[in-house]
Design an enzyme around this catalytic site. Structure first.
Site, PDB file in Angstrom:
ATOM      1  CD  GLU A   1      33.524  48.031  43.764  1.00  9.66           C
ATOM      2  OE1 GLU A   1      34.632  48.297  44.274  1.00  9.66           O
ATOM      3  OE2 GLU A   1      32.875  47.006  44.057  1.00  9.66           O
TER       4      GLU A   1
ATOM      5  CD  GLU B   1      32.247  42.948  42.530  1.00  6.27           C
ATOM      6  OE1 GLU B   1      32.618  43.311  41.385  1.00  6.27           O
ATOM      7  OE2 GLU B   1      32.896  43.174  43.561  1.00  6.27           O
TER       8      GLU B   1
END
Length: 537
Positions: free
Chosen positions: A205, A323
């Site tokens: 991220e 994810e």
């Protein structure tokens, strides 16, 4: 006897009308006979064999959200690897992809013997990124994990720390080249031990605006090339090499386009993005969003955009969802770990596969409030069985599918896995409508017929009725409660036995002339072996 024979003949004739009619429109009033149109002439996308994937995370037990600490002893550093249900749950997939990573991976070091780095555990610190200090993976724990992975047959994707060596930049990002010394040492140790790694993923991220930190795409691309070089050198002489995967972040079209451009044609094997499109776990409207067809449709633009970028780039890179927990900050108890979440999860699997997503990693296998397994007891939550049915029934070839009727029915079809015909997934988001669904396609016919244009050579005889039997798997919540953590398969509760063995997933057999009955708030997998699909040859 004569009456029964007449009914059979009428049933076959009605069935034949649907097949002869190809994509003809039929009645779409609930209960009157609705149609799923499957274009079986060619596949619109192809997934990996191991499309279903799950994650394992690094969060310590004192990771808390909104006053609730939902992780317990369920992560990579503390998980009880000797639990029988855990082992059997992974083995049932034969194999299951496991992505090891999450927020703390970018503050995790590996204890490879550097005297300058002490191997200390994550410690709570409110001023640190994500609320914890730097942590460490001891090599003895890495050895234990790999023993479990080997025993369970899992395919491992490891998320590497991509923030080592970064410095703050004037624009607020973190810049400078990735210091890969610790990661390279860890990869070499892994190779020396003979541990089988399916892919190495760089960072978590950090794409686009990032979560906690961000790195510009041009620098990230340079770091991906460095990782590629490390892997090439470390696996020199090996028959195959692990995949090079990045960035494990949220989709940002401009950022992803630049990363793909700077790593093509074949320096980066997989580009991964994360999905938490339902908002925070504390949201009180999660169930409403899950049951809203228009809300579910919103994520299609991300899949479509990424597919378009890859197609136009002239790259061999493919897309994965790396994810996806639906609701961020650990999910929501009795929503993201309950039956109702299978509506969102299976819809995501169906939708993403249509846009050529090769693998879809669910957050998590265990841990938080969105685990496929219960964090404390290890017993499977409803989504575990949804995932296992998908894995066993839905093949790699994706077929264009349209439902002619209410928007409360979500429909997806794939070539059947390791079997003839197709598997159809039907999701009923309605609380009160039972739908009776027929299946039709211009590209389909019974195995026993020869296609001449759109006409049959003959209608199947009554002696061929066995060919028209299909297998159905109906999933419903226990006691009709959408927030139940127990699921019924064809009316029977699914649960491991006393030895921790995963239950058999047995279908009911239905005569193929009958419509598929989809009860309110239910999910149906229907394997139709008699559905002739040229795409599935």
């Amino acid at each position: 006897m004569a009456a029964g024979l007449l009914l059979k003949v009428v049933g076959f004739c009605f069935w034949a009308v649907f097949w002869l009619g190809g994509a003809a429109t039929v009645s779409t009033n609930a209960g009157a006979g609705e149609a799923v149109v499957v274009d079986a002439r060619s596949a619109i996308a192809v997934t990996d064999e191991e499309f279903v994937c799950a994650t394992l995370d690094w969060w310590p037990p004192d990771k808390c959200d909104y006053g609730t600490c939902s992780w317990g002893l369920a992560t990579l550093l503390n998980l009880n690897l000797s639990n029988k249900i855990l082992l059997n749950a992974v083995k049932a997939f034969s194999p299951l992809k496991l992505r090891l990573g999450g927020s703390l991976q970018d503050v995790l070091i590996y204890d490879t013997g550097d005297p300058q780095q002490q191997c200390t555990p994550f410690t709570k610190n409110s001023s640190a990124m994500f609320g914890f200090t730097q942590g460490c993976l001891p090599l003895h724990r890495w050895d234990e994990l790999n023993a479990f992975f080997q025993k369970s047959g899992a395919k491992i994707i490891f998320g590497l720390n991509a923030l080592n060596g970064r410095v703050p930049m004037p624009d607020g990002s973190l810049g400078g080249p990735w210091n890969y010394t610790n990661a390279a040492s860890f990869i070499r140790y892994t190779v020396s031990k003979g541990y089988d790694i399916h892919g190495w993923e760089l960072g978590n991220e950090l794409s686009g605006s990032g979560v906690g930190a961000r790195v510009d795409a041009d620098q990230y691309a340079a770091d991906v090339l460095a990782l590629k070089q490390i892997i090439d050198n470390s696996y020199q002489g090996h028959a195959s090499k692990p995949l090079v995967i990045a960035p494990g972040g949220f989709f940002d079209a401009a950022w992803f386009t630049e990363l793909i451009s700077r790593t093509k044609p074949n320096q980066m094997d997989v580009i991964t993005h994360h999905i938490y499109n339902l908002g925070p776990g504390v949201d009180t409207h999660l169930i409403e969003k899950i049951l809203d067809p228009s809300y579910l449709d919103g994520e299609a633009s991300t899949f479509s955009s990424l597919q378009g970028i890859l197609k136009s780039a002239g790259t061999s890179t493919v897309a994965w969802v790396g994810e996806a927990g639906g609701a961020y900050n650990s999910g929501h108890h009795l929503v993201t770990d309950a039956f109702v979440f299978s509506f969102w999860y299976l819809d995501q699997l169906g939708m993403s596969s249509k846009y050529d997503t090769k693998t879809y990693c669910r957050q998590t296998l265990i841990g938080g409030n969105y685990g496929l397994l219960n964090t404390t007891t290890f017993e499977p939550n409803p989504d575990y069985y949804s995932a296992l049915l998908w894995h066993r029934l839905m093949g790699t070839k994706v077929l264009s599918t349209t439902f002619k009727g209410t928007n409360k029915i979500r429909a997806y079809a794939h070539c059947a896995r390791d079997s003839d015909g197709i598997t159809l997934l039907l999701i009923n988001l309605s609380s009160n409508n039972t739908n009776h669904v027929y299946v039709t396609s211009e590209g389909a016919q019974p195995f026993s017929t020869k296609k001449e244009g759109r006409r049959f050579g003959h209608i199947p005889g009554l002696g061929e009725a066995a060919q028209l039997i299909r297998e159905e798997y109906h999933l419903t919540p226990k006691d009709g409660n959408l927030q139940s953590q127990h699921v019924l398969l064809n009316g029977n509760v699914l649960a491991p036995d006393a030895n921790g063995d995963i239950p058999k997933l047995e279908p009911v057999q239905v005569e193929g002339t009958q419509p598929i009955t989809v009860a309110p708030y239910s999910i149906v997998f229907a394997h139709i072996p008699s559905f002739y699909a040229p795409a599935c040859r």
